[in-house]
Design an enzyme around this catalytic site. Structure first.
Site, PDB file in Angstrom:
ATOM      1  N   ARG A  82       0.662  30.970  59.995  1.00 47.73           N
ATOM      2  CA  ARG A  82       0.182  29.599  59.807  1.00 47.73           C
ATOM      3  C   ARG A  82      -0.949  29.515  58.789  1.00 47.73           C
ATOM      4  O   ARG A  82      -1.937  30.235  58.857  1.00 47.73           O
ATOM      5  CB  ARG A  82      -0.257  29.021  61.147  1.00 47.73           C
ATOM      6  CG  ARG A  82      -0.676  27.552  61.068  1.00 47.73           C
ATOM      7  CD  ARG A  82      -0.898  26.983  62.438  1.00 47.73           C
ATOM      8  NE  ARG A  82       0.345  26.902  63.187  1.00 47.73           N
ATOM      9  CZ  ARG A  82       0.439  27.053  64.496  1.00 47.73           C
ATOM     10  NH1 ARG A  82      -0.636  27.326  65.199  1.00 47.73           N
ATOM     11  NH2 ARG A  82       1.602  26.944  65.111  1.00 47.73           N
ATOM     12  N   ARG A 116      -0.528  38.794  57.479  1.00 47.39           N
ATOM     13  CA  ARG A 116      -1.553  38.116  56.688  1.00 47.39           C
ATOM     14  C   ARG A 116      -2.174  39.148  55.756  1.00 47.39           C
ATOM     15  O   ARG A 116      -3.068  39.894  56.147  1.00 47.39           O
ATOM     16  CB  ARG A 116      -2.628  37.497  57.588  1.00 47.39           C
ATOM     17  CG  ARG A 116      -2.122  36.401  58.513  1.00 47.39           C
ATOM     18  CD  ARG A 116      -3.286  35.738  59.240  1.00 47.39           C
ATOM     19  NE  ARG A 116      -2.841  34.854  60.298  1.00 47.39           N
ATOM     20  CZ  ARG A 116      -2.525  33.562  60.116  1.00 47.39           C
ATOM     21  NH1 ARG A 116      -2.590  33.037  58.915  1.00 47.39           N
ATOM     22  NH2 ARG A 116      -2.144  32.824  61.140  1.00 47.39           N
ATOM     23  N   ASN A 175     -11.949  25.740  64.344  1.00 48.22           N
ATOM     24  CA  ASN A 175     -10.908  25.782  65.376  1.00 48.22           C
ATOM     25  C   ASN A 175     -10.446  24.377  65.755  1.00 48.22           C
ATOM     26  O   ASN A 175      -9.244  24.127  65.933  1.00 48.22           O
ATOM     27  CB  ASN A 175     -11.441  26.480  66.628  1.00 48.22           C
ATOM     28  CG  ASN A 175     -11.596  27.976  66.452  1.00 48.22           C
ATOM     29  OD1 ASN A 175     -11.115  28.553  65.478  1.00 48.22           O
ATOM     30  ND2 ASN A 175     -12.283  28.611  67.381  1.00 48.22           N
ATOM     31  N   HIS A 181       4.439  40.262  64.024  1.00 52.69           N
ATOM     32  CA  HIS A 181       2.982  40.313  64.056  1.00 52.69           C
ATOM     33  C   HIS A 181       2.456  41.745  64.032  1.00 52.69           C
ATOM     34  O   HIS A 181       1.290  41.978  63.727  1.00 52.69           O
ATOM     35  CB  HIS A 181       2.471  39.604  65.309  1.00 52.69           C
ATOM     36  CG  HIS A 181       1.098  39.041  65.175  1.00 52.69           C
ATOM     37  ND1 HIS A 181      -0.018  39.832  65.082  1.00 52.69           N
ATOM     38  CD2 HIS A 181       0.654  37.766  65.114  1.00 52.69           C
ATOM     39  CE1 HIS A 181      -1.088  39.072  64.973  1.00 52.69           C
ATOM     40  NE2 HIS A 181      -0.710  37.814  64.993  1.00 52.69           N
TER      41      HIS A 181
END
Length: 520
Positions: free
Chosen positions: A411, A381, A61, A441
């Protein structure tokens, strides 16, 4: 004559003293969040390898935080943008506060690693340093180094004829200062990405050695007849953010160019060993053109995100008990036929307690069903091996009308999504690349099926983020804790992750579902 009492003028209420700021700083708030992730690795009620996993996650992270958020502030600072954040700080002030707090977080990560390393050693999971090993282990390491690692290493002399090489994002390198006779030289060695960071020594006891540690133990193979004077290790974090320009004429071409440009982003963070000589530190900073980078002196292990490799050790006693989600019973009652089960009644599927495999099976059956005429799917994704992508390709190749909305702004998955988009287009799928201002999303599938009374539309709608992680598979509160906007969603969203329904229309089955769609 009665006198009139003077009229009292209303007194304005005193404004409350601003003892605390009205807003949290976004970047410092994120660091506070990551500290909570790190605190999970300190929970003595968790198995050791799961605690190590949390430590690795917190390090990963932090890498992404520097690659994206700190990089953005650095860009503003370089351009002279003095726009204040909501809490009134300039980019420079935010960067100073971030550097201080990130250093504290890094120190705490190192302290946690030392604690976990000692506890793991007591549980027969050992990370080897410079200590001597038994002859059998030394012989195996020597042979492994000569046969599997040495051929992949390329030391590079740094001198006027050989300038400092480009080091990619997250690149880990060793630098050596050597002497042979009167000649002095500096050698740079980048760790090959094809070799795992940790090497397990064969045996019942789990013994791991870091690649850089092994290389340092075997420098005589790399620099025969040279005297090693001093050295050090460092790791590079580069600007990896992609800002989408509203005036971009071709979004796909823009992303392809931006991905290539991202690989050579400026250095925003440089991690170095604490005992690295000042002369070598200056040499590395100049070579990387990292004069404005944040320098992090790591007292322990550099690149803790790679500790995730040790978590894969086959020690069930040091991990959470695996959780096996159930497959929806109503679909089993219909012999596995998703469409028959949905026709009977809408299905609510609650992840992670019920398996996501039902969604994959729904799309697979749609691709194979000769009565299905069209499939529409959003993709955010999809991963490197996607059963959903394969089903969409199979459906298109069998003559069905297939449309895929591929989100490019996922990303660090942009390149993977472009690859999948190309594969889908080659199969005949109509690919739409989302919107510049919005991020797609939601997990949405729509299947149009030819039935006796006409066309019927079957929809799968994901009303929250679908998480595949240790948290999602073992923690009952994973969804609510990992979905910050959950409390703001309509009631139907807060109790389930999915809605699978069937209607004879091509829109959402009710205004309530439309409300969910807008919220998500």
């Amino acid at each position: 004559m009665a006198s009139t009492a003077p009229t009292e003028m209303p007194v304005a209420a005193a404004e409350p003293a601003m003892s605390e700021p009205v807003y949290f700083n976004r970047e410092l708030s994120w660091l506070a969040f990551n500290r909570r992730v790190l605190e999970e690795s300190c929970n003595a009620n968790y198995p050791l390898l799961e605690r190590l996993r949390f430590l690795s996650i917190s390090a990963s992270n932090l890498d992404e935080f520097f690659m994206v958020r700190v990089a953005g502030l650095k860009a503003h600072q370089a351009l002279g943008v003095e726009e204040h954040s909501a809490d009134g700080l300039t980019p420079g002030q935010q960067l100073a506060a971030i550097e201080k707090e990130a250093d504290r977080l890094l120190d705490d990560q190192e302290e946690v690693w030392r604690t976990l390393q000692a506890a793991l050693a007591r549980s027969k999971v050992v990370v080897i340093g410079d200590e001597p090993l038994d002859k059998k282990a030394e012989d195996w390491l020597d042979q492994h180094f000569r046969e599997q690692i040495f051929p992949l290493l390329t030391p590079q002399a740094i001198d006027p004829a050989h300038p400092f090489p480009f080091i990619p994002n997250k690149g880990f390198s060793l630098i050596f200062e050597l002497k042979r006779g009167k000649a002095h030289m500096r050698e740079l060695l980048m760790l090959p990405v094809a070799v795992p960071r940790f090497i397990r020594i064969p045996g019942h006891e789990a013994r791991y050695i870091a690649l850089e540690t092994l290389i340092r133990r075997k420098t005589e193979y790399l620099f025969p007849k040279y005297e090693l004077l001093r050295g050090g290790a460092f790791r590079v974090i580069r600007d990896s953010d992609i800002e989408v320009e509203e005036e971009a004429e071709d979004l796909v071409r823009y992303f392809r160019t931006a991905i290539k440009r991202r690989r050579r982003g400026r250095v925003v963070r440089l991690e170095i060993e604490p005992d690295m000589p000042d002369g070598l530190v200056r040499f590395v900073k100049e070579g990387l053109d990292a004069g404005t980078a944040i320098i992090s002196e790591t007292r322990g292990f550099i690149g803790m995100t790679d500790l995730a490799a040790i978590v894969e050790e086959d020690r069930p006693d040091l991990k959470f008990t695996p959780f096996d989600p159930r497959f929806p019973e109503r679909i089993r009652e219909h012999g596995g036929d998703c469409f028959a089960a949905i026709r009977e009644k809408d299905i609510l599927v609650h992840h992670p307690y019920e398996s996501f495999e039902v969604v994959v099976e729904f799309v697979r059956q749609a691709a194979a069903d000769p009565d299905v005429v069209a499939i529409k799917q959003t993709l955010y994704r999809a991963g490197k091996q996607s059963a959903i992508i394969k089903a969409l390709i199979d459906a298109a190749e069998s003559g069905k009308a297939v449309t895929a909305v591929v989100e490019l702004k996922a990303r660090f998955d942009e390149e993977q999504n472009l690859m999948w988009a190309n594969a889908l287009e080659r199969a005949g799928v109509q690919v739409v690349y989302g919107f510049i201002d919005w991020k797609t999303h939601a997990k949405v599938s729509m299947v149009v099926r030819r039935e006796t009374k006409g066309y019927r539309t079957y929809c799968h709608f994901g009303t929250a983020i679908i998480i595949r992680s240790p948290l999602a598979s073992t923690r009952t509160s994973a969804i609510s804790r990992r979905t910050p906007s959950l409390a703001a969603m309509p009631p139907s969203c807060s109790i389930t992750s999915l809605v699978i329904s069937s209607r004879r229309t091509c829109v959402s089955s009710s205004s309530r579902h439309r409300e969910c769609e807008l919220s998500c």
